[in-house]
Design an enzyme around this catalytic site. Structure first.
Site, PDB file in Angstrom:
ATOM      1  N   ASP A 157     -15.208 -19.934 -38.131  1.00 30.49           N
ATOM      2  CA  ASP A 157     -16.372 -20.545 -38.789  1.00 30.49           C
ATOM      3  C   ASP A 157     -16.076 -20.806 -40.279  1.00 30.49           C
ATOM      4  O   ASP A 157     -16.339 -21.898 -40.794  1.00 30.49           O
ATOM      5  CB  ASP A 157     -17.583 -19.615 -38.645  1.00 30.49           C
ATOM      6  CG  ASP A 157     -18.838 -20.203 -39.244  1.00 30.49           C
ATOM      7  OD1 ASP A 157     -19.417 -21.098 -38.610  1.00 30.49           O
ATOM      8  OD2 ASP A 157     -19.230 -19.793 -40.350  1.00 30.49           O
ATOM      9  N   VAL A 195     -14.239 -11.269 -34.453  1.00 37.54           N
ATOM     10  CA  VAL A 195     -15.157 -10.263 -34.993  1.00 37.54           C
ATOM     11  C   VAL A 195     -16.162  -9.784 -33.942  1.00 37.54           C
ATOM     12  O   VAL A 195     -16.596  -8.628 -33.966  1.00 37.54           O
ATOM     13  CB  VAL A 195     -15.904 -10.858 -36.213  1.00 37.54           C
ATOM     14  CG1 VAL A 195     -17.011  -9.946 -36.684  1.00 37.54           C
ATOM     15  CG2 VAL A 195     -14.916 -11.108 -37.356  1.00 37.54           C
ATOM     16  N   ASP A 225      -4.431 -24.324 -35.573  1.00 36.09           N
ATOM     17  CA  ASP A 225      -5.639 -24.252 -36.403  1.00 36.09           C
ATOM     18  C   ASP A 225      -6.561 -25.379 -35.937  1.00 36.09           C
ATOM     19  O   ASP A 225      -6.202 -26.559 -36.027  1.00 36.09           O
ATOM     20  CB  ASP A 225      -5.210 -24.448 -37.870  1.00 36.09           C
ATOM     21  CG  ASP A 225      -6.376 -24.520 -38.830  1.00 36.09           C
ATOM     22  OD1 ASP A 225      -7.545 -24.604 -38.388  1.00 36.09           O
ATOM     23  OD2 ASP A 225      -6.114 -24.521 -40.042  1.00 36.09           O
ATOM     24  N   ILE A 226      -7.724 -25.035 -35.457  1.00 39.24           N
ATOM     25  CA  ILE A 226      -8.630 -26.017 -34.843  1.00 39.24           C
ATOM     26  C   ILE A 226      -9.071 -27.104 -35.840  1.00 39.24           C
ATOM     27  O   ILE A 226      -9.418 -28.206 -35.428  1.00 39.24           O
ATOM     28  CB  ILE A 226      -9.837 -25.288 -34.195  1.00 39.24           C
ATOM     29  CG1 ILE A 226     -10.491 -26.163 -33.117  1.00 39.24           C
ATOM     30  CG2 ILE A 226     -10.855 -24.846 -35.242  1.00 39.24           C
ATOM     31  CD1 ILE A 226     -11.456 -25.413 -32.227  1.00 39.24           C
TER      32      ILE A 226
HETATM   33  P1  ADP Z   1     -16.290 -14.528 -33.126  1.00 36.42           P
HETATM   34  O1  ADP Z   1     -17.225 -13.978 -34.180  1.00 36.42           O
HETATM   35  O2  ADP Z   1     -16.990 -15.440 -32.137  1.00 36.42           O
HETATM   36  O3  ADP Z   1     -15.497 -13.449 -32.465  1.00 36.42           O
HETATM   37  P2  ADP Z   1     -14.027 -15.278 -34.873  1.00 36.42           P
HETATM   38  O4  ADP Z   1     -13.947 -16.461 -35.752  1.00 36.42           O
HETATM   39  O5  ADP Z   1     -14.034 -13.926 -35.497  1.00 36.42           O
HETATM   40  O6  ADP Z   1     -15.306 -15.525 -33.935  1.00 36.42           O
HETATM   41  O7  ADP Z   1     -12.805 -15.321 -33.844  1.00 36.42           O
HETATM   42  C1  ADP Z   1     -12.733 -16.209 -32.757  1.00 36.42           C
HETATM   43  C2  ADP Z   1     -11.292 -16.651 -32.574  1.00 36.42           C
HETATM   44  O8  ADP Z   1     -10.995 -17.697 -33.490  1.00 36.42           O
HETATM   45  C3  ADP Z   1     -10.232 -15.570 -32.821  1.00 36.42           C
HETATM   46  O9  ADP Z   1      -9.251 -15.668 -31.781  1.00 36.42           O
HETATM   47  C4  ADP Z   1      -9.624 -15.988 -34.167  1.00 36.42           C
HETATM   48  O10 ADP Z   1      -8.275 -15.580 -34.269  1.00 36.42           O
HETATM   49  C5  ADP Z   1      -9.713 -17.477 -34.042  1.00 36.42           C
HETATM   50  N1  ADP Z   1      -9.560 -18.305 -35.259  1.00 36.42           N
HETATM   51  C6  ADP Z   1      -9.666 -17.956 -36.562  1.00 36.42           C
HETATM   52  N2  ADP Z   1      -9.431 -19.015 -37.356  1.00 36.42           N
HETATM   53  C7  ADP Z   1      -9.143 -20.060 -36.540  1.00 36.42           C
HETATM   54  C8  ADP Z   1      -8.790 -21.433 -36.730  1.00 36.42           C
HETATM   55  N3  ADP Z   1      -8.678 -21.964 -37.952  1.00 36.42           N
HETATM   56  N4  ADP Z   1      -8.536 -22.212 -35.635  1.00 36.42           N
HETATM   57  C9  ADP Z   1      -8.653 -21.703 -34.391  1.00 36.42           C
HETATM   58  N5  ADP Z   1      -9.004 -20.421 -34.128  1.00 36.42           N
HETATM   59  C10 ADP Z   1      -9.233 -19.616 -35.193  1.00 36.42           C
END
Ligand code: ADP
Length: 183
Positions: free
Chosen positions: A41, A130, A17-18
């Site tokens: 986000d 997404v 988790d970032i």
């Molecule tokens: P985008 O709209 O740019 O596709 P998303 O947030 O839908 O962005 O997804 C981008 C990536 O981030 C996906 O691989 C998703 O699984 C991942 N992601 C979601 N939550 C977290 C988090 N807390 N930490 C790191 N990566 C995450």
């Protein structure tokens, strides 16, 4: 997995988790309106608190948002970082321009890092949630763009960390890094 370039800079790929990984700057996968979204986000705004959206409100009022392929900087609220770089990746369309826009938003984060003398920066897998960018197409672009920067530029960045949320994404990035360092 990690790779050290001959100049000592390091590229890490980790699953996690970032919002939990301490760095100087966290990159976010934002949208062009700079309004809250889901995915990474949503996680960043939840963990960082309202201060981040308050800064984005000012940027939105001044600039109307952020174009695809670019990024804007805010402070990081309660996150374990000094800055958040809100990068706007492309919504996947299958056009050639998608790849240029994806590379460009990573490069813009790295420019923002250099302007602030950031040493450690993290990235999520921009656009592969997404926004629908196929993982096996996005991973080589993401890894290649950041690797090129670390290997070839005068940069303040000593360490870049891709924090990938699920195993499938980590594995795609690992394949991309292995292919890249073979060449
Ligand atoms: P985008 O709209 O740019 O596709 P998303 O947030 O839908 O962005 O997804 C981008 C990536 O981030 C996906 O691989 C998703 O699984 C991942 N992601 C979601 N939550 C977290 C988090 N807390 N930490 C790191 N990566 C995450």
């Amino acid at each position: 997995m990690q790779y050290e370039f001959t100049n000592g800079r390091i590229l890490h790929l980790v699953q996690g988790d970032i919002t939990q990984v301490p760095v100087d700057a966290i990159s976010n996968a934002a949208n062009a309106a700079l309004r809250g979204g889901g995915g990474v986000d949503g996680a960043i705004h939840r963990a960082g608190g309202e201060a981040i959206m308050a800064e984005l409100d000012v940027i939105r009022a001044e600039q109307g948002g952020c174009p695809t392929g670019s990024a804007v900087a805010t402070t990081a609220g309660r996150l374990p970082a000094t800055y958040v770089f809100h990068a706007v990746g492309p919504i996947y369309s299958g056009a050639k321009r998608d790849a240029e826009m994806l590379a460009s938003c990573y490069r813009r984060c790295l420019e923002l890092a250099d302007e602030r003398q950031v040493k450690r920066i993290s990235f999520p897998s921009i656009s592969t949630g997404v926004y629908g960018y196929p993982l096996d197409e996005a991973a080589p672009i993401a890894v290649g763009t950041v690797a090129d920067w670390l290997a070839n530029r005068e940069t303040s960045v000593e360490e870049a960390i891709f924090v990938l949320f699920d195993r499938r994404t980590l594995e795609a990035y690992e394949r991309a890094l292995k292919a890249r360092v073979r060449n």
